[in-house]
Design a protein around this motif. Structure first.
Motif, short mmCIF file in Angstrom:
data_model
loop_
_atom_site.label_atom_id
_atom_site.label_comp_id
_atom_site.label_asym_id
_atom_site.label_seq_id
_atom_site.Cartn_x
_atom_site.Cartn_y
_atom_site.Cartn_z
N MET A 1 0.82 -1.20 0.00
CA MET A 1 0.00 0.00 0.00
C MET A 1 0.86 1.25 0.00
O MET A 1 0.40 2.32 -0.44
CB MET A 1 -0.92 -0.01 1.23
CG MET A 1 -1.93 -1.15 1.24
SD MET A 1 -2.95 -1.21 -0.26
CE MET A 1 -3.85 0.34 -0.10
N ASP A 2 2.08 1.15 0.51
CA ASP A 2 3.00 2.29 0.48
C ASP A 2 3.67 2.45 -0.90
O ASP A 2 4.56 3.29 -1.05
CB ASP A 2 4.06 2.10 1.57
CG ASP A 2 4.78 3.40 1.89
OD1 ASP A 2 4.20 4.48 1.65
OD2 ASP A 2 5.94 3.35 2.35
N GLU A 3 3.25 1.62 -1.87
CA GLU A 3 3.72 1.71 -3.25
C GLU A 3 5.23 1.46 -3.38
O GLU A 3 5.90 2.01 -4.26
CB GLU A 3 3.37 3.08 -3.87
CG GLU A 3 1.88 3.38 -3.89
CD GLU A 3 1.58 4.75 -4.46
OE1 GLU A 3 2.54 5.52 -4.68
OE2 GLU A 3 0.39 5.06 -4.67
N GLN A 4 5.76 0.64 -2.50
CA GLN A 4 7.19 0.35 -2.56
C GLN A 4 7.53 -0.64 -3.68
O GLN A 4 8.69 -0.73 -4.09
CB GLN A 4 7.66 -0.23 -1.21
CG GLN A 4 7.55 0.74 -0.05
CD GLN A 4 8.37 1.99 -0.29
OE1 GLN A 4 9.53 1.91 -0.69
NE2 GLN A 4 7.77 3.15 -0.05
N PHE A 5 6.55 -1.35 -4.20
CA PHE A 5 6.81 -2.36 -5.23
C PHE A 5 6.41 -1.88 -6.64
O PHE A 5 6.33 -2.68 -7.57
CB PHE A 5 6.04 -3.65 -4.92
CG PHE A 5 6.34 -4.22 -3.56
CD1 PHE A 5 7.64 -4.22 -3.06
CD2 PHE A 5 5.32 -4.71 -2.76
CE1 PHE A 5 7.91 -4.73 -1.81
CE2 PHE A 5 5.59 -5.23 -1.50
CZ PHE A 5 6.89 -5.23 -1.02
N ASP A 6 6.16 -0.59 -6.77
CA ASP A 6 5.68 -0.09 -8.05
C ASP A 6 6.75 -0.12 -9.14
O ASP A 6 6.42 -0.14 -10.34
CB ASP A 6 5.17 1.35 -7.89
CG ASP A 6 3.85 1.39 -7.15
OD1 ASP A 6 3.35 0.30 -6.80
OD2 ASP A 6 3.33 2.50 -6.91
N GLU A 7 8.01 -0.09 -8.76
CA GLU A 7 9.08 0.02 -9.75
C GLU A 7 9.84 -1.28 -9.97
O GLU A 7 10.86 -1.30 -10.66
CB GLU A 7 10.06 1.13 -9.34
CG GLU A 7 9.39 2.49 -9.26
CD GLU A 7 10.34 3.59 -8.83
OE1 GLU A 7 11.57 3.33 -8.81
OE2 GLU A 7 9.88 4.70 -8.50
N CYS A 8 9.39 -2.35 -9.37
CA CYS A 8 9.98 -3.67 -9.63
C CYS A 8 8.91 -4.55 -10.26
O CYS A 8 7.74 -4.17 -10.35
CB CYS A 8 10.51 -4.30 -8.35
SG CYS A 8 9.25 -4.67 -7.12
N ASN A 9 9.31 -5.71 -10.67
CA ASN A 9 8.39 -6.57 -11.42
C ASN A 9 7.80 -7.68 -10.56
O ASN A 9 7.56 -8.79 -11.03
CB ASN A 9 9.10 -7.18 -12.63
CG ASN A 9 10.39 -7.88 -12.24
OD1 ASN A 9 10.83 -7.81 -11.09
ND2 ASN A 9 11.02 -8.56 -13.20
#
Length: 848
Positions: free
Chosen positions: A750-758
């Protein structure tokens, strides 16, 4: 005036320099904009040219020093099997067939009849026209010749002897003298017919044939076959060529015959000369006309009937020995080899097209399966450099196989070309799929190179290279230690030997034949073993070089970094709590990476170094705080300063990593394992301490980032947070562990920490299950062992030690940090102080 001129000159100079700077800036901008493209196409062009030169066979064998009828300066053996046309023998056979063809002449007997008729007319006119007794002979002769229709010049004679002997001394005088000499006229007419033989030919060359002699002065002789004469009525007769005369031979033969009839050298001199003058004057032309076209057609048919003589030369056959006399045949054989190795323009175009296809096919494959490689000219250069290296070794092997060592030792040196080394390097640098494809097509091109310019690639070399390279790639697909490279070499040796033996058995005709080829098979097996050795040696020697140039970290490099080096020793000694935390995080992360198919080795090694920045100011981190003075460090400084110190361990970690020259892929773990997460402990403290103005900003309490860019760093983020949070659990049941894992994973998501990985949702689900299972295993319970009876304690020498250990354990438990410190270990999950069934967080204690 001078001052103004100087000022104008300065202005013009400034403007000129400004224009030059602008031009240079434009050129620099142009170069920077297209630099990668220029470099990319430059690499492709260079690679294509080099591969073309590698697969292009040897040019022409050196024939310098070989001279006809001179000793040979060296021995020459056939480098490969080839056939050639024996032109010398074939030409000799054709000449033999041509010599058997009968030349065709058309008979024209009217010319001989006309010659006889003219002489007879002169005789008749001389007898019928009276000669004046005291008249001029010249007038009388001209009258006779005019009546006979013959033109005859008056030639002076110079007979031997005295002039007073009454012998005529000119043609006209002789004709007047012998006008009624009947025997002379009969002799002339008879000898003309005899001297003409079967005919007077207009062309002598068809009657002759070459019999050898020197090249500049060939010897000739008469044909040994009959000559075909075609009569006016169409009938044909065959006559010996010796019976056919040329005009010169006819006159010479007639002169010899008339000399027999008039043999007195003095008295008969004028008669002989008159006879020759009359025959020459009455000569009407040849009686046999050569039918050149018809004869040449027959001779060409005879030439065409001779099949070219093909000579087969086996590989390693000695074309000429040292000091052997060079003959036409041996020189022809050497020239045939040179011609066989000469490359035509069409062949040049074909080899260049093959090189272009190799580069284009490999490039298209990389573009389709991994476009990032094509975008980096440096990576493209490394791949093609490896290919060129192997092709160069194959070219060296071709040259070595041509060396004359008097044995078969270098004949099969092509088996030693270590294509498997290229497969190993590409597998460790990139992946096994690209390595398999590259080695597959490279093995075919190796066959072309090792064929030495023959029509077909050497299938044996292709098969051995293909199989051994695939085996080497398989051996290092999951490499975990350096000895795996030796294993790859060993497997290569075994498979190369098996392939060589199998191919030898396929071509084996009998047991005796196998024994005859035993020496060749022995050397082939030796070079196959060398292949395996070179795979290990070259892989170990070149891998670090290619690794640095390619800009990736291989499993071998990761294995080296996983050892306890100086940096990890510093972490263990200066921040022991962080070191233990690091080891547990690495264990959890490696297992999780394996669960979702990420690079487990990279994940483990990256986690080893993710907190090396805590070496600086290690006492400010709760896991390293032992004394009460350490625990009070944060209470003596402001919240913002504490936040700055905690956050600075990322910067210090990057600086230490660069100082110790860690690869960039490892350095990425240091900032990305925190991403841009919130330092919730200090943020909550700041919220409680803020005034009514509400000046606390959340961004001031976040890590600088970047967010995780790969699955591996994202796994490290979760493992780091979960390892710290798991130590706050009072009762590690399966339900509580699962709730904790899901909570941490959901917070990061939810903190969008995984937005830039696959990472996918499926990956997060698998990670949740794996982390929960790993934490349960790490927090397993142990049974309490009962104390020994007092009478037994005194018996064992270890009893005091055990008792002391028990007391030490009790003191550790009593001095263990409070609940607030344990909660501080889980500072990364925001809002963690409200977690269900975890120890409460007490303000004032520093986080991890």
């Amino acid at each position: 005036m001078n001052t103004n001129a100087r000022n104008d000159e300065k202005k013009r100079g400034k403007q000129s320099r400004s224009k030059h700077r602008t031009l240079r800036q434009r050129l620099a901008g142009f170069g920077g904009q297209y630099q990668d493209q220029i470099l990319f196409y430059g690499i492709l062009a260079f690679t294509t040219i080099i591969i073309y030169l590698m697969i292009r066979p040897l040019a022409v064998i050196d024939l310098s020093g070989f001279h006809l009828h001179q000793p040979s300066p060296r021995m020459v053996s056939a480098p490969f099997e080839f056939d050639y046309v024996d032109q010398i023998t074939t030409t000799a056979r054709k000449q033999e067939e041509v010599a058997r063809v009968s030349p065709v002449y058309t008979a024209h007997p009217d010319n001989l009849a006309l010659l006889i008729q003219k002489i007879q007319a002169v005789a008749d006119a001389a007898r019928s026209i009276p000669r004046p007794e005291q008249g001029d002979d010249q007038a009388w002769v001209e009258t006779v010749l005019q009546k006979a229709g013959l033109s005859l010049a008056d030639r002076s004679y110079d007979p031997p002897g005295d002039e007073s002997n009454g012998i005529p001394r000119s043609t006209y005088a002789s004709l007047a003298f012998y006008r009624e000499y009947e025997s002379l006229w009969r002799s002339i007419l008879a000898r003309v017919t005899a001297a003409a033989g079967r005919g007077i030919a207009d062309d002598k060359s068809p009657l002759m044939m070459e019999t050898g002699g020197r090249e500049d002065q060939p010897e000739t002789t008469r044909l040994a076959v009959l000559v075909t004469l075609v009569n006016p009525d169409g009938s044909r007769i065959a006559v010996p060529p010796q019976e056919i005369r040329t005009a010169a031979e006819f006159f010479q033969r007639f002169q010899e015959m008339i000399a027999l009839d008039f043999s007195d050298p003095v008295k008969d001199y004028a008669a002989r000369e008159l006879a020759m003058d009359l025959v020459r004057a009455a000569y009407a032309g040849p009686t046999l006309i050569y039918q050149k076209q018809l004869t040449e057609e027959r001779r060409q048919a005879a030439r065409d009937s001779v099949e070219p003589i093909i000579v087969s030369v086996k590989k390693e056959d000695t074309l000429i020995g040292k000091n052997e006399i060079v003959t036409d045949l041996t020189l022809q054989k050497l020239q045939a080899l040179a011609n066989r190795m000469r490359i035509s323009l069409f062949a040049e175009a074909g080899y260049f097209l093959l090189a272009l296809l190799f580069v284009g096919t490999l490039l298209q494959y990389m573009q389709f399966f991994d476009g990032d490689i094509v975008k980096d000219p440096r990576k493209i250069a490394v791949i093609f450099l490896g290919v060129i290296m192997i092709f160069s070794m194959a070219r060296i092997a071709v040259h070595a196989s041509l060396l004359d060592l008097g044995s078969q030792r270098l004949t099969f040196v092509g088996y030693a070309v270590p294509l498997g080394a290229l497969g190993v390097i590409m597998t460790l640098l990139i992946d096994s799929r690209l390595a398999l494809f590259c080695c597959g097509i490279s093995s075919i091109y190796l066959g072309i190179i090792l064929s030495g310019g023959t029509d077909q690639p050497t299938v044996n070399y292709i098969l051995v290279s293909f199989v051994t390279s695939f085996a080497a790639i398989y051996a290092v697909t999951r490499i975990r230690q350096r000895s795996d490279l030796y294993r790859a070499g060993g497997i290569t040796i075994i498979l190369a030997s098996m392939m060589i033996v199998a191919l030898a058995l396929v071509n084996c005709k009998s047991y005796e034949y196998l024994l005859q080829q035993a020496d060749e098979l022995k050397w082939a097996l030796i070079w196959g073993a060398v292949n395996g050795g070179l795979v290990s040696i070259l892989s170990m020697a070149l891998l670090p070089i290619f690794e640095d140039f390619y800009g990736v970290v291989t499993d071998m490099k990761l294995l080296e970094l996983s050892q306890k080096n100086e940096l990890l020793q510093r972490l263990e000694q200066e921040a022991p709590g962080s070191y233990q935390h690091t080891m547990r995080v690495a264990t959890m992360a490696e297992s999780a990476a394996e669960a979702i198919g990420a690079n487990a080795l990279l994940t483990r090694v990256g986690c080893y170094y993710h907190d090396i920045g805590k070496i600086v100011s290690s006492q400010y981190f709760v896991e390293n705080q032992q004394s009460s003075a350490d625990k009070a460090k944060h209470s003596k400084i402001s919240i913002n300063m504490s936040c700055l110190i905690i956050r600075s361990h990322v910067k210090h970690g990057i600086e230490l990593a660069q100082k110790y020259k860690l690869p960039q892929v490892i350095i990425n773990f240091i900032p990305e394992h925190h991403g841009t997460t919130l330092m919730s402990y200090f943020y909550h403290q700041a919220l409680e301490a803020q005034g009514a103005d509400g000046s606390v900003r959340e961004d001031d309490f976040r890590y600088p980032g970047p967010k995780p860019q790969s699955k591996e760093t994202a796994i490290a983020m979760l493992a780091d947070a979960l390892e710290a949070a798991s130590r706050t659990l009072e009762n590690a049941t399966e339900r509580e562990v699962m709730l904790l894992v899901r909570k941490i994973v959901n917070e990061r998501f939810m903190d969008e920490q995984f937005d830039e990985c696959n990472l996918t949702l499926k990956d997060l689900h698998l990670l949740t299950l794996n982390f929960a299972e790993t934490i349960l295993h790490m927090l397993h319970q142990r049974i309490a062992y009962p104390a020994l009876p007092k009478d037994k304690e005194a018996e064992g020498e270890k009893a005091p030690v055990l008792a002391g250990a028990a007391e030490t354990k009790k003191r550790e438990l009593s001095s263990k940090p409070g609940k607030s410190q344990e909660a501080g270990a889980a500072e990364k999950p925001s809002g963690f102080s409200t977690a269900t069934k975890t120890k409460e967080v007490t303000p004032g204690k520093p986080p991890q």
